[in-house]
Design an enzyme around this catalytic site. Structure first.
Site, PDB file in Angstrom:
ATOM      1  CG  PHE A   1      -1.879   1.212   1.131  1.00  0.00           C
ATOM      2  CD1 PHE A   1      -3.014   1.158   0.330  1.00  0.00           C
ATOM      3  CD2 PHE A   1      -1.617   2.388   1.817  1.00  0.00           C
ATOM      4  CE1 PHE A   1      -3.863   2.256   0.207  1.00  0.00           C
ATOM      5  CE2 PHE A   1      -2.460   3.486   1.710  1.00  0.00           C
ATOM      6  CZ  PHE A   1      -3.588   3.421   0.903  1.00  0.00           C
TER       7      PHE A   1
ATOM      8  CG  ASP B   1       5.600   3.526   1.692  1.00  0.00           C
ATOM      9  OD1 ASP B   1       5.657   4.150   2.772  1.00  0.00           O
ATOM     10  OD2 ASP B   1       4.554   3.405   1.026  1.00  0.00           O
TER      11      ASP B   1
ATOM     12  CE  LYS C   1       0.142   5.234   7.878  1.00  0.00           C
ATOM     13  NZ  LYS C   1      -1.284   5.392   8.058  1.00  0.00           N
TER      14      LYS C   1
HETATM   15  C1  LIG Z   1       3.088   2.257   3.811  1.00  0.00           C
HETATM   16  C2  LIG Z   1       2.167   3.386   3.506  1.00  0.00           C
HETATM   17  N1  LIG Z   1       2.449   4.208   2.493  1.00  0.00           N
HETATM   18  C3  LIG Z   1       1.663   5.239   2.184  1.00  0.00           C
HETATM   19  C4  LIG Z   1       0.503   5.483   2.888  1.00  0.00           C
HETATM   20  C5  LIG Z   1      -0.376   6.640   2.504  1.00  0.00           C
HETATM   21  O1  LIG Z   1      -0.255   7.646   3.458  1.00  0.00           O
HETATM   22  P1  LIG Z   1      -1.338   8.828   3.527  1.00  0.00           P
HETATM   23  O2  LIG Z   1      -2.623   8.208   3.951  1.00  0.00           O
HETATM   24  O3  LIG Z   1      -0.764   9.772   4.533  1.00  0.00           O
HETATM   25  O4  LIG Z   1      -1.403   9.405   2.166  1.00  0.00           O
HETATM   26  C6  LIG Z   1       0.144   4.639   3.945  1.00  0.00           C
HETATM   27  C7  LIG Z   1      -1.097   4.856   4.690  1.00  0.00           C
HETATM   28  O5  LIG Z   1      -1.589   4.007   5.382  1.00  0.00           O
HETATM   29  C8  LIG Z   1       1.000   3.564   4.260  1.00  0.00           C
HETATM   30  O6  LIG Z   1       0.721   2.718   5.261  1.00  0.00           O
END
Ligand SMILES: Cc1ncc(COP(=O)(O)O)c(C=O)c1O
Length: 399
Positions: A136, A221, A252
């Protein structure tokens, strides 16, 4: 809000979330409070965001102080909090040549990373990113295309081209997928939204070697895993210096709830963008940067990375004990304070709902997976409280 008021809210807010039937009015430490003042022990932490807990005084004070001094200038000008924060992040990563782009969310941090690697390989016309099934990375069109969950793609085709997906935790599959068209491999050190999936010990180091051999960027990520969550400052540090990425995305926990994302790059990637290549009007503004500096200070001062590891072990053992004592067909997995129960059936939502009514917030990250990502500040007492509630809930559920 009454049920009727919630219905009215549903009539004016786009229905992108299946919300739990509760309205929170305030938060303090490990607890959220509904409008009647009822406390809920928060083992969701705004989806791994409020790492310091709610209304942490260091963040509140930093934000209030900065808001009274300077809120916004745009990125046309220099501001001190951003410069200081960038230096702190590159220092924590140990990247003296590192450079940071500040965005407003995890998706935007990844969007930046994806554009950055395209730009870096422009001359060679290499544009593809290899990503993993189950990953994700966000909900913008590009990060959605990078996300390895086809069910989320269907309504939005055609997706931007340039993404190839392979099974997670399968380094040879990455080796086979990287081609002369590839610019990058994009992975989470632990797949969070995919159900808290921890790869084998050798996976990330092997992927690092493949990226080195093929001359492509390793982009990690760490939006969910970064900043102490897994018991390391950054998830990749579990492998010493064997899985150091070229580019990392963070968000986050960085703002403890204030919207900030960061894409940090080193080596040739640090200088791949020039003026005009990428931008955001409010990203990395003085207030969120002040919040993030307070977050980093507090994580450091209070030893929260170490704490995540220790308390994470305690919670993991507690969850394992629960599984055993209830004879449940479930498994515990995760790292640090990013933990999950893999259930034997699609009962995660029902369990989360029952826990909610008992005053515990947990998240059904998948139909058969419960995720536990409490603030990094929790102690054994809060773990015991959560485990007691969970035990009570599980006793009342068909297994
Ligand atoms: C690993 C990862 N990348 C990207 C995101 C996307 O982040 P945002 O919701 O702040 O756009 C998330 C959100 O849960 C995530 O867990």
């Amino acid at each position: 809000m009454s049920a009727t008021q919630r219905e009215r809210a549903d009539a004016v807010v786009m229905p992108t979330y299946r919300r739990y039937p509760v309205t929170f009015a305030r938060g303090k430490g490990f607890y959220l409070y509904d409008e009647t003042g009822r406390p809920y022990l928060d083992f969701v932490a705004g989806v791994a965001v409020t790492a310091l807990g709610h209304a942490h005084p260091a963040v509140t004070e930093a934000v209030a102080r900065q808001a009274g001094r300077l809120v916004h200038t745009s990125n046309l000008y220099y501001t001190e909090p951003m410069a200081e924060l960038a230096g702190r992040l590159t220092g924590l990563l140990g990247w003296p040549d590192g450079r940071v782009f500040f965005a407003n969310s995890g998706a935007e941090a990844n969007e930046c990373a994806l554009k950055l690697v395209r730009k870096a390989f422009r001359a060679e016309a290499r544009f593809e990113t290899v990503a993993a099934w189950g990953s994700f990375h966000g909900r913008t069109m590009q990060t959605l295309a990078a996300t390895g969950q086809p069910a989320k793609w269907e309504a939005f085709r055609p997706l931007p081209p340039g993404f190839v997906h392979v099974p997670y935790d399968d380094a040879p599959a990455i080796g086979a997928a990287v081609s002369g068209d590839s610019a990058a491999v994009l992975l989470e050190p632990v797949q969070g939204e995919g159900g808290v999936v921890v790869p084998g010990e050798g996976y990330l180091p092997e992927v690092r070697s493949i990226c080195d051999a093929q001359g492509v960027a390793l982009v990690l990520d760490e939006v969910q895993t970064g900043l102490g969550r897994t018991g390391e400052w950054f998830g990749f540090q579990a492998y010493g210096d064997r899985a150091v990425p070229d580019v990392i995305s963070l968000a986050k926990a960085l703002g403890n709830g204030f919207p900030i994302g960061a894409c940090v790059a080193r080596g040739r990637y640090a200088t791949a963008f020039g003026p005009g290549d990428h931008a955001t009007t409010v990203g990395g503004g003085p207030v969120v940067s002040a919040a993030a500096l307070a977050v980093l200070d507090t994580i450091e001062r209070d030893g929260l990375v170490e704490r995540a590891r220790k308390v994470g072990d305690y919670l993991r053992q507690g969850l394992a004990g629960l599984v055993e004592s209830h004879g449940l067909p479930v498994a515990v997995r995760g790292k640090g304070l990013l933990l999950a129960l893999q259930l034997g059936a699609d009962s995660a939502r029902d369990i989360a709902m029952a826990a909610l009514s008992e005053g515990l917030l947990i998240n059904d990250v998948a139909p058969s997976v419960l995720r536990f990502c409490p603030p990094l500040t929790i102690g054994e007492a809060e773990c015991d409280e959560a485990l007691d509630i969970l035990a009570k809930v599980l006793r009342g559920m068909p297994s």
